[in-house]
Design an enzyme around this catalytic site. Structure first.
Site, mmCIF file in Angstrom:
data_model
loop_
_atom_site.group_PDB
_atom_site.id
_atom_site.type_symbol
_atom_site.label_atom_id
_atom_site.label_comp_id
_atom_site.label_asym_id
_atom_site.label_seq_id
_atom_site.Cartn_x
_atom_site.Cartn_y
_atom_site.Cartn_z
ATOM 1 C CE1 TYR A 66 3.368 -1.623 60.352
ATOM 2 C CE2 TYR A 66 1.444 -2.898 59.717
ATOM 3 C CZ TYR A 66 2.034 -1.948 60.525
ATOM 4 O OH TYR A 66 1.294 -1.329 61.506
ATOM 5 N N PRO A 211 -2.559 -4.497 71.205
ATOM 6 C CG PRO A 211 -3.918 -5.952 69.983
ATOM 7 C CD PRO A 211 -2.823 -4.945 69.817
#
Length: 287
Positions: A66, A211
């Site tokens: 990241y 999610p």
């Protein structure tokens, strides 16, 4: 299945010993655009991290890819090495300017990456270190053995996997204790229901990445919006509440670069689904 509970007050014991609130924080979005480089405002990114912890989040998930390296560094600078927060990271993916995620599971590479992660996070031992994605060009068992060696060396406390099948999970469990599995999973995407079931059987935490992606799905998005309107909530909160309700093993880690969105996401912990809500969401035909 869990029901009629407040999600953030529920806990899960990662590796049988690291007790965390089940609603955590995913730190992918605090890096730059397209998850490459630095964010426009690093202090604002650190504020999101600090606010999450202030609000009771004690499980923060990141990865060496990241940024690359940016998210880990910001976590190290903003939070240090806190005793009361479990910080998880991952290794096994390369990042390039074209935005590709390239699997790289060579054991020597992984052993090098954990040294980088330790330095950026400012710690001697990473609470949870996960194999980010199996590499088709590297023997899976060789990659897992590298993580086992990191654990034996005290560089990581617990080992996790990501983007794996049930067979790969069971293979890895013959090599090292597996604390968590992180696979894509949400209301509208349940391809890995068998992996979730295996995690439940083995006491392994299941971290559903993406999610809230179902909010943008055609069928799932409509149902989420309907339930959200009925409950005076947001579709994102409903999607997180469903994950917390669906299984006691789930550890959702919604991510954001905004304190406002963080506060809203954490509201999912206080949303109790009714039988009507649950039935409507369970009936969604996964894509």
């Amino acid at each position: 299945m869990a029901s009629d509970t407040t999600g953030r007050s529920e806990t899960f014991d990662i590796g049988g010993e690291l007790t965390v609130n089940r609603l955590g924080f995913g730190a992918m979005r605090i890096s730059g655009e397209d998850i490459i480089g630095r964010p426009d405002d690093e202090e604002a990114a650190k504020d999101v991290l600090r606010r999450a912890v202030d609000r009771g989040v004690d499980f923060v998930d990141t990865a060496d890819s990241y940024g690359p390296g940016v998210s880990e560094r910001l976590i190290g600078e903003a939070l240090g090495d806190p005793d009361d927060v479990v910080v998880a990271s991952k290794a096994g993916l390369l990042r390039n300017r074209e935005g590709e995620w390239l699997p790289h599971g060579d054991p020597d590479f992984l052993k090098n990456q954990v040294l980088c992660s330790l330095d950026r996070l400012g710690t001697d031992t990473i609470d949870l270190y996960q194999y980010h994605r199996p590499d088709p060009d590297t023997d899976f068992e060789d990659s897992v053995h590298a993580f086992a060696e990191m654990k034996d060396a005290g560089q990581v406390a617990h080992v996790g996997l990501s983007n794996v099948t049930v067979e790969q999970l069971e293979t890895a469990m013959d090599i090292v204790d597996v604390a968590t599995v992180q696979n894509r999973y949400n209301v509208g995407h349940r391809d890995d229901e068998d992996v979730l079931a295996a995690c439940e059987d083995h006491g392994v935490g299941f971290i559903p990445w993406g999610p809230m992606y179902a909010v943008d799905d055609d069928e799932a998005g409509d149902v989420l919006a309907e339930v959200a309107e009925r409950r005076d909530a947001t579709p994102q909160q409903v999607s997180l509440a469903w994950l917390l309700d669906h299984s006691d093993a789930t550890l959702p880690i919604p991510g954001t670069s905004s304190v406002e969105h963080l506060e809203s996401n954490l509201g999912a912990a206080d949303l109790t689904l009714t039988d009507e809500d649950r039935a409507a969401l369970d009936a969604v035909d996964p894509q």
